[in-house]
Design an enzyme around this catalytic site. Structure first.
Site, PDB file in Angstrom:
ATOM      1  N   HIS A   1      -5.862   2.549  -3.851  1.00 11.38           N
ATOM      2  CA  HIS A   1      -5.881   2.832  -2.407  1.00 11.38           C
ATOM      3  C   HIS A   1      -6.483   4.224  -2.204  1.00 11.38           C
ATOM      4  O   HIS A   1      -6.132   4.923  -1.261  1.00 11.38           O
ATOM      5  CB  HIS A   1      -4.451   2.741  -1.861  1.00 11.38           C
ATOM      6  CG  HIS A   1      -4.358   2.587  -0.377  1.00 11.38           C
ATOM      7  ND1 HIS A   1      -5.310   1.964   0.383  1.00 11.38           N
ATOM      8  CD2 HIS A   1      -3.390   2.989   0.510  1.00 11.38           C
ATOM      9  CE1 HIS A   1      -4.941   1.983   1.653  1.00 11.38           C
ATOM     10  NE2 HIS A   1      -3.787   2.607   1.763  1.00 11.38           N
TER      11      HIS A   1
ATOM     12  N   HIS B   1       3.760  -2.125   3.109  1.00 12.64           N
ATOM     13  CA  HIS B   1       3.779  -0.793   2.495  1.00 12.64           C
ATOM     14  C   HIS B   1       5.072  -0.610   1.707  1.00 12.64           C
ATOM     15  O   HIS B   1       6.154  -0.780   2.276  1.00 12.64           O
ATOM     16  CB  HIS B   1       3.659   0.288   3.580  1.00 12.64           C
ATOM     17  CG  HIS B   1       2.371   0.187   4.362  1.00 12.64           C
ATOM     18  ND1 HIS B   1       2.195  -0.684   5.395  1.00 12.64           N
ATOM     19  CD2 HIS B   1       1.192   0.850   4.215  1.00 12.64           C
ATOM     20  CE1 HIS B   1       0.958  -0.573   5.878  1.00 12.64           C
ATOM     21  NE2 HIS B   1       0.337   0.360   5.181  1.00 12.64           N
TER      22      HIS B   1
ATOM     23  N   ASP C   1       0.823  -1.218   0.000  1.00 20.97           N
ATOM     24  CA  ASP C   1       0.000   0.000   0.000  1.00 20.97           C
ATOM     25  C   ASP C   1       0.856   1.267   0.000  1.00 20.97           C
ATOM     26  O   ASP C   1       2.034   1.242   0.347  1.00 20.97           O
ATOM     27  CB  ASP C   1      -0.847   0.053   1.282  1.00 20.97           C
ATOM     28  CG  ASP C   1      -1.948  -0.990   1.299  1.00 20.97           C
ATOM     29  OD1 ASP C   1      -1.909  -1.913   0.457  1.00 20.97           O
ATOM     30  OD2 ASP C   1      -2.834  -0.887   2.164  1.00 20.97           O
ATOM     31  N   ASP C   2       0.180   2.352  -0.333  1.00 19.44           N
ATOM     32  CA  ASP C   2       0.679   3.731  -0.159  1.00 19.44           C
ATOM     33  C   ASP C   2       1.727   4.180  -1.190  1.00 19.44           C
ATOM     34  O   ASP C   2       2.164   5.321  -1.136  1.00 19.44           O
ATOM     35  CB  ASP C   2       1.251   3.970   1.260  1.00 19.44           C
ATOM     36  CG  ASP C   2       0.196   3.800   2.346  1.00 19.44           C
ATOM     37  OD1 ASP C   2      -0.968   3.528   1.983  1.00 19.44           O
ATOM     38  OD2 ASP C   2       0.527   3.936   3.528  1.00 19.44           O
TER      39      ASP C   2
ATOM     40  N   HIS D   1      -6.023   9.085   0.289  1.00 21.33           N
ATOM     41  CA  HIS D   1      -5.802   8.335   1.533  1.00 21.33           C
ATOM     42  C   HIS D   1      -6.560   8.917   2.721  1.00 21.33           C
ATOM     43  O   HIS D   1      -6.035   9.027   3.823  1.00 21.33           O
ATOM     44  CB  HIS D   1      -4.293   8.244   1.833  1.00 21.33           C
ATOM     45  CG  HIS D   1      -3.934   7.029   2.651  1.00 21.33           C
ATOM     46  ND1 HIS D   1      -4.120   6.958   4.003  1.00 21.33           N
ATOM     47  CD2 HIS D   1      -3.424   5.836   2.293  1.00 21.33           C
ATOM     48  CE1 HIS D   1      -3.722   5.776   4.446  1.00 21.33           C
ATOM     49  NE2 HIS D   1      -3.299   5.065   3.410  1.00 21.33           N
TER      50      HIS D   1
HETATM   51 ZN    ZN Z   1      -2.583   3.146   3.356  1.00 26.65          ZN
END
Ligand code: ZN
Length: 325
Positions: A183, A274, A132-133, A187
């Site tokens: 995602h 991540h 993620d991210d 965020h």
């Molecule tokens: Zn995230």
């Protein structure tokens, strides 16, 4: 005497049908030839004279008979082929329907027998690594290098606002066959947004991805794993959380990440990581070969659901195949 009489009668009787038999065959030939002549005249073809060329006529009759047999045989053969094709098609349709019904049966259909089948096919369990991210060039590329080296799959849940800045990294993810997912754009906790804002977070990310790669209706991981009923109803796709949190965001320590995952990983897990931290890339460099060594097949989220024969349904928030909120 009686027996002699019977014998003579018997001889007479046996001679009589033989004579009539010859006559019958002869008359049949004549009728046959006459029939052929009549047919040929009707067709306007050159008639073959029975009286002048009896042998030719008989040969022609035989040829005609054989030709007709060939036509019948060909027709039957074509019929058989058609029948075979129909049967094959029906068979295929049956198989397709079989697959369809398996899919429709959903998680309840994940019987012991099918699990065995999977094990036969994959010779081990399957898990999905998710990142993620990102994208974040340095870390994402390091992770991609490891995944490519070991022929492992993974899913990258990309933040929409980072797409343009890291478009080269995004393209590398996509072009090497990894699953690209969303995602959201910025965020935020979707539970706290208005309907319009929720839709924009999801749609803008999809539009942003479409500028660089060819994807549609991608999976969405809600930030912080938060997706209430309203968010799920508006998502227009499947929502994916995780069943195993690597806690890389918390520990920021490669050894701890490795230990935590190896101590708790189970078949079918979706693992949260991540592609932001060096420690995550470092952990992945050890984890990928180790998990493969332990018999896990590393796949994307979509592939994991396919392997487990669980259909991904719109508006459902999953922890893993067969486990949703
Ligand atoms: Zn995230």
């Amino acid at each position: 005497m009686l027996s002699e009489e019977n014998n003579r009668r018997g001889k007479k009787k046996s001679g009589h049908p033989f004579f009539w038999g010859i006559l019958e065959v002869f008359s049949l030939l004549v009728m046959f030839a006459a029939g052929i002549l009549a047919v040929q005249k009707e067709d306007g073809e050159e008639a073959i004279s029975f009286s002048r060329h009896p042998l030719i006529t008989i040969a022609a009759v035989a040829d005609s008979f054989l030709a007709e047999q060939k036509v019948i045989a060909a027709a039957e053969s074509a019929g058989d082929t058609q029948k075979e094709l129909t049967e094959q098609k029906e068979g295929e349709q049956g198989e397709k329907e079989g697959e369809k019904s398996l899919e429709e049966a959903g998680k309840e259909d994940e019987s012991l027998e099918e699990t065995k089948k999977d094990e036969e096919i994959f010779d081990g369990s399957a898990i999905a690594l998710t990142f993620d991210d990102g994208p974040f060039t340095v870390v994402t590329n390091r992770i991609l290098d490891v995944l490519l080296e070991y022929d492992a799959g993974a899913t990258f849940f990309v933040v929409g606002s980072r797409i343009e800045m890291y478009s080269d990294t995004l393209k590398r993810i996509y072009e090497n066959g990894f699953e690209v997912a969303s995602h959201t754009w910025s965020h935020q906790n979707l539970d706290k947004l208005s309907d319009e804002e929720i839709k924009r977070e999801i749609e803008d990310t999809e539009d942003g991805l479409s500028k660089y790669i060819s994807v549609k209706n991608v999976l969405v991981r809600p930030p912080y794993g938060s997706a209430n009923e309203t968010v799920r109803a508006l998502a227009g796709t499947s929502l994916i959380n995780w069943s195993l949190d690597s806690q890389d965001w918390k520990s920021r320590d490669a050894d701890k990440i490795i230990k935590h995952i190896l101590d708790t990983v189970q078949d079918g897990d979706i693992i949260l990581m991540h592609d932001l931290y060096d420690c995550t890339a470092e952990a992945v460099e050890s984890l990928v070969p180790e998990l493969i060594e332990r018999g896990y097949r590393l796949v994307s989220v979509s592939e994991l659901f396919r392997i487990k024969k669980i259909p991904l349904e719109e508006g459902i928030l999953y922890r893993k195949p067969g486990d949703h909120y």
